[in-house]
Every structure is written in structure tokens, then in C-alpha cells.
Design a protein around this motif. Structure first.
Motif, PDB file in Angstrom:
ATOM      1  N   SER A 125       0.829  -1.211   0.000  1.00 32.96           N
ATOM      2  CA  SER A 125       0.000   0.000   0.000  1.00 32.96           C
ATOM      3  C   SER A 125       0.860   1.257   0.000  1.00 32.96           C
ATOM      4  CB  SER A 125      -0.923   0.004   1.222  1.00 32.96           C
ATOM      5  OG  SER A 125      -1.837  -1.072   1.170  1.00 32.96           O
ATOM      6  N   GLN A 128       2.048   1.661  -3.459  1.00 32.47           N
ATOM      7  CA  GLN A 128       0.923   2.119  -4.286  1.00 32.47           C
ATOM      8  C   GLN A 128       0.720   3.627  -4.141  1.00 32.47           C
ATOM      9  OE1 GLN A 128      -2.430   2.876  -2.776  1.00 32.47           O
ATOM     10  NE2 GLN A 128      -3.115   3.617  -4.776  1.00 32.47           N
ATOM     11  N   SER A 159      -3.421  -8.950  -8.311  1.00 30.21           N
ATOM     12  CA  SER A 159      -4.725  -9.557  -8.588  1.00 30.21           C
ATOM     13  C   SER A 159      -5.803  -9.016  -7.666  1.00 30.21           C
ATOM     14  CB  SER A 159      -4.637 -11.074  -8.412  1.00 30.21           C
ATOM     15  OG  SER A 159      -4.353 -11.412  -7.067  1.00 30.21           O
ATOM     16  N   GLY A 160      -7.049  -9.212  -8.076  1.00 29.04           N
ATOM     17  CA  GLY A 160      -8.191  -8.885  -7.241  1.00 29.04           C
ATOM     18  C   GLY A 160      -8.202  -7.455  -6.744  1.00 29.04           C
ATOM     19  N   THR A 161      -8.307  -7.312  -5.447  1.00 31.38           N
ATOM     20  CA  THR A 161      -8.362  -5.980  -4.828  1.00 31.38           C
ATOM     21  C   THR A 161      -7.032  -5.580  -4.194  1.00 31.38           C
ATOM     22  OG1 THR A 161      -9.168  -6.963  -2.757  1.00 31.38           O
ATOM     23  CG2 THR A 161     -10.829  -6.222  -4.354  1.00 31.38           C
ATOM     24  N   PRO A 163      -3.536  -3.798  -3.421  1.00 30.11           N
ATOM     25  CA  PRO A 163      -3.229  -2.366  -3.600  1.00 30.11           C
ATOM     26  C   PRO A 163      -2.528  -2.047  -4.920  1.00 30.11           C
ATOM     27  CG  PRO A 163      -2.657  -3.083  -1.379  1.00 30.11           C
ATOM     28  CD  PRO A 163      -3.019  -4.317  -2.136  1.00 30.11           C
ATOM     29  N   ARG A 165      -2.864  -3.620  -7.768  1.00 23.76           N
ATOM     30  CA  ARG A 165      -3.637  -4.043  -8.921  1.00 23.76           C
ATOM     31  C   ARG A 165      -3.757  -2.899  -9.934  1.00 23.76           C
ATOM     32  NH1 ARG A 165      -5.663  -7.599 -12.572  1.00 23.76           N
ATOM     33  NH2 ARG A 165      -7.773  -7.065 -13.197  1.00 23.76           N
TER      34      ARG A 165
END
Length: 489
Positions: A125, A128, A159-161, A163, A165
Motif C-alpha cells: 500500500s 501504491q 490480482s483482485g483488490t 493495492p 492491482r
């Protein structure tokens, strides 16, 4: 940037890394590099950083405070600071890192990133946020590369959710060398010897240099001696490597169970029900361990060529298959120094049937999928797999080692070829007639065209003269030996 001479092959990987490192656009960008251990990821990235004057940090298993201390020391040393840099948290460390490329694109590599993220779960995160256009991204041209060997973790980063992605401009997987590249890497000119070596060590580059000290078989007559001195020798690192492969995977919490699953597959129990019977468990109990082995890249599930809801599991790492089929049952004898020369002769039959035979079939499918030209198949395959064909009249089933398909103009699946692979047999007309019979059975099925289906016969031990004469007169019959697999003819 020229690829250094010491890097073997990896042309496309190097080109992608150079492209990413030299992206001219303003703003920081993110790349993710993954792959199983000992494939040369660190070697590639270190060469890139040295060529571009970038910064590289290789993490170790440690606490967050210790990792920050190590990172500060490495970054300070890179910048030529008189004293190490000290960071209170990763927010400070990443903020400082993003100031490295004010004047132009610069690669920054964090190797073994999973070690850092497990000790500091907020780190993705934080990265990100640093990449966000509202943050520092527009003021720097850092080309940040996160690298790791934990495949499931690295895949989950984007992948998915997660940070990160949608943030990566590069997602590079460094794979094992294919069988042809591996033969060149090991400097083995004889195709039979190359295939036998590949059935043991696969295409992992480290197994030649670090694990065998560049000891390679000096031709077919030296292969057995090489196995004894380099593979079954307790004093060589390769001897225990298969055991360590599982121990190094953080997602594997019960190595005994996973070794048992791999032993079942090595024994020829390739369907989930067969593996469950081998272990004395219910098939549903194996969903998790088989899924984990797939996620870490040690096992692959292959769909049946003729029935999509039926598949088999195969070991993706040849050394693991060799260990479980050949070494593990004789481990007590092999551990005693000097016993390998007496033990190896009684292990050779198992080696040929449970290791070389299945590996030869896999190579034949790979050759059909990626190397066979239009003259061989009469078309370009969209998928190649093994499968089982039922014979209701005879109340039996026929295994097909190679089945190649493409799609016609009406988007119907067309069977280009079926094939049989025999490593230690001289293939003759009886094998051909078996394929003819299977083609007839498939011809009666709905949904698959077989009118152009060719017959492929693969052999590691040659073909009979009458079969050679038939193949010479009919392009629909193709004979493929090791020399042809390795493109030596």
C-alpha cells in the motif's frame, strides 16, 4: 544496453527488462518479476542494474526494523553517503527511494520482496501511494522492479483488490529453459544424452553451475557415471535439492503431505482419485495441497485431450519426479557414501519407466505444440494434450500420448494429429495400426473433425524398416526421433 555475455539465452526477458528500465515517460512505473527459484532472476536484474547504474536491494528473512536498517545501509552505500541512512518506517524509505531518478529513467530493484511484505504487510500500500499521480510519481522516473520466488504471493500482488492491482507496467515470469535451450546450456550435443539429463535436472540453470560445478556427461557412455558422481553423490548439493525445494516454499506448511502427493504422481497416479487412494484419503482432502503445489509451480494440471472435465496432474520440476520415483525408495542406501555405484543399476529400470518415459511424452507434446511445422501437421495447433479414448466394442480404453487440435473456418475443433511416444522401444507397424484404430474410434465422435488427422510416431530407440518405408510413401505418417526433436536433422 547490450545483454552481458555471461547471461545465457533469456533474449526476450532481457529485452523486456531493458525496455521497462528505459521508458522515457515522466513518472514512476512499477514492474513485477517472478519465477521459481534458481532460474536466474537475480542474475538478470543485477546485470540490468549494473548496466544502467541503478540500485538493487536483496531482502532477507528478518523483522521490519532489521529490514529497514539493511535497506538504509544499502541505499546509503549506493548514494555514497558517509554514514548509513536511517529510516523510521517504510513510508520514509520509499519516499527517499523515489528521489533517485530526478534526471532520467533509473531501475530500482527490490529482490525477495515477499520477505519484506510478510514482515511489513502495509508495504504494498505504501508503494501504491508513492506511485499515485497525486503523490511523487510525476516528479521521478524510478523504474521500480519487485522480484520474488514465491509465485502465489507474487501473483497475488497484482490480482483482485490488491493495492498494486493495475499499477504494473511489466509482469515478467522467468521460466525454466526449454529442453533445446537446456541442451545448449549443458553443452550436450548427443540428443539421447541431452534428453536423459533433462529428465533429471530439467531446465533450471543453477543445477549446472552451482550444483554440479559444471560437471556434464561426456557423451552417452558417460551418462551412468555422471548420475553416480553428480546426482546420487551425497557430497554434491544436487543430492538433497529435491527435499529443500518444498522446504523453501512458505505456503507449504506440512512438507510430509506434499511429498506424499508428489510421490503418488511420480508413481503414475496422476488423477485426483488415484492420488487419494495412494495416500489413503478422500479425493476432497487433496483439493488444497494440489492447489498449493500448482500455485508454487511444482505441479501442473493438464486437461484430457478428449474430455475437458477430466484431467491429470504432472510434476513440473523433473528433479522432484526423479527424487520421488528413484531416490526416495533407496534413500537409506544412497545416503551411505560410495553406495550409489552399486545401487544405480537396480534403479535404472524404474528411471526409464517412471521418469524418462513420461518426460519423453511431455517433450513430444511440447515439440508438437511449438516446434512442428506445417509439413508435419498440415496446420497450426491451437492446443496439444494427452488423452484417453474409450473403445466400447473391446471394453477397453486407449491412451493417446499426443493429440493436436486446431479450429476450422466454422470454429469447429479439428484433430490435426494423434501420436504415440515410446522411449525405450523400437517402434513398428503394430504401433501404427494402434493409432489407425484410435483414429477410427475418434472418427465416429460428434463435434471433432478427423478427416485430416495425421499419425505421429515418436521413438527414442528407432523405427523398423517397414515402418520407415510406409512413412516415406505417406506424408500422413510422421516419424520423430531425438535428433528431430532437437532439430539436428
Amino acid at each position: 544496453m547490450e545483454k552481458p555475455e555471461e547471461i545465457f539465452d533469456r533474449e526476450s526477458e532481457w529485452a523486456e527488462l531493458v525496455r521497462f528500465a528505459r521508458l522515457p515517460q515522466r513518472g514512476a512505473t512499477l514492474g513485477v518479476v517472478s519465477g521459481r527459484r534458481r532460474q536466474g532472476k537475480t542474475f538478470l536484474l543485477d546485470a540490468l542494474v549494473r548496466a544502467a547504474g541503478g540500485f538493487m536491494f536483496t531482502a532477507t528473512e528478518s523483522s521490519e526494523a532489521d529490514a529497514l536498517r539493511q535497506y538504509g545501509e544499502a541505499l546509503g552505500d549506493h548514494l555514497g553517503e558517509a554514514t548509513p541512512l536511517r529510516f523510521v518506517n517504510w513510508d520514509e524509505a520509499i519516499t527517499r527511494t523515489m528521489t533517485l531518478a530526478r534526471q532520467g529513467p533509473l531501475p530500482v530493484v527490490i529482490d525477495e520482496f515477499p520477505f519484506l511484505a510478510r514482515a511489513s504487510p502495509a508495504l504494498p500500500s505504501i508503494i501504491q501511494r508513492a506511485l499515485d499521480p497525486a503523490g511523487q510519481r510525476s516528479n521521478t522516473q524510478v523504474r521500480l522492479l519487485l522480484c520474488g520466488s514465491a509465485l502465489s504471493f507474487m501473483g497475488g500482488l497484482l490480482s483482485g483488490t490488491a493495492p498494486l492491482r493495475g499499477r504494473a507496467g511489466l509482469e515478467l515470469v522467468v521460466r525454466t529453459l526449454d529442453y533445446r535451450a537446456a541442451a545448449r546450456f549443458w553443452d550436450i550435443g548427443d540428443p539421447r544424452t541431452a534428453l536423459l539429463v533433462n529428465a533429471i535436472v530439467g531446465g533450471t540453470p543453477a543445477y549446472r553451475h552451482e550444483f554440479t560445478q559444471d560437471d556434464t556427461p561426456d557423451g552417452p557412455d558417460d551418462f551412468d557415471d555422471w548420475v553416480v558422481r553428480a546426482v546420487l553423490n551425497p557430497a554434491r548439493p544436487l543430492f538433497r535439492e529435491a527435499r529443500y525445494l518444498l522446504a523453501e516454499e512458505p505456503d507449504i506448511r506440512d512438507p510430509a503431505l506434499y511429498h506424499s502427493v508428489l510421490a503418488a504422481i511420480a508413481d503414475g497416479r496422476t488423477r485426483r482419485g488415484e492420488i487419494a487412494n495412494f495416500l489413503g484419503r478422500q479425493p476432497s482432502d487433496l483439493a488444497h495441497p494440489l492447489g498449493v503445489l500448482e500455485d508454487v509451480g511444482l505441479v501442473v494440471r493438464e486437461e484430457d485431450a478428449f474430455k475437458s472435465n477430466r484431467g491429470v496432474y504432472r510434476t513440473a520440476e523433473p528433479l522432484l519426479n526423479f527424487y520421488h520415483a528413484v531416490m526416495r525408495p533407496a534413500w537409506g542406501d544412497l545416503e551411505r557414501s560410495g553406495r550409489a555405484r552399486q545401487v544405480w543399476p537396480r534403479l535404472q529400470r524404474t528411471f526409464l519407466s517412471k521418469v524418462v518415459g513420461p518426460h519423453f511424452e511431455t517433450i513430444c507434446r511440447n515439440w508438437t505444440r511449438w516446434e512442428a511445422d506445417l509439413a508435419v501437421l498440415g496446420g497450426y495447433p491451437s492446443r496439444v494434450a494427452a488423452g484417453v479414448v474409450n473403445d466400447p466394442a473391446a471394453r477397453t480404453r486407449h491412451e493417446v500420448d499426443v493429440a493436436a487440435f486446431n479450429r476450422d473456418e466454422q470454429d469447429r475443433e479439428e484433430l490435426l494429429a494423434i501420436g504415440e511416444a515410446k522411449w525405450n522401444e523400437t517402434v513398428g507397424t503394430a504401433h501404427l495400426q494402434r493409432l489407425v484404430h484410435i483414429r477410427t474410434l475418434l472418427d465416429s465422435r460428434d463435434g471433432v473433425r478427423t478427416d485430416r488427422c495425421r499419425l505421429l510416431l515418436f521413438s527414442g530407440n528407432g523405427f523398423t524398416e517397414d515402418l520407415r518405408a510406409m512413412a516415406a510413401a505417406d506424408p500422413g505418417i510422421q516419424l520423430i526421433d531425438p535428433r528431430r526433436l532437437y532439430a539436428l536433422d
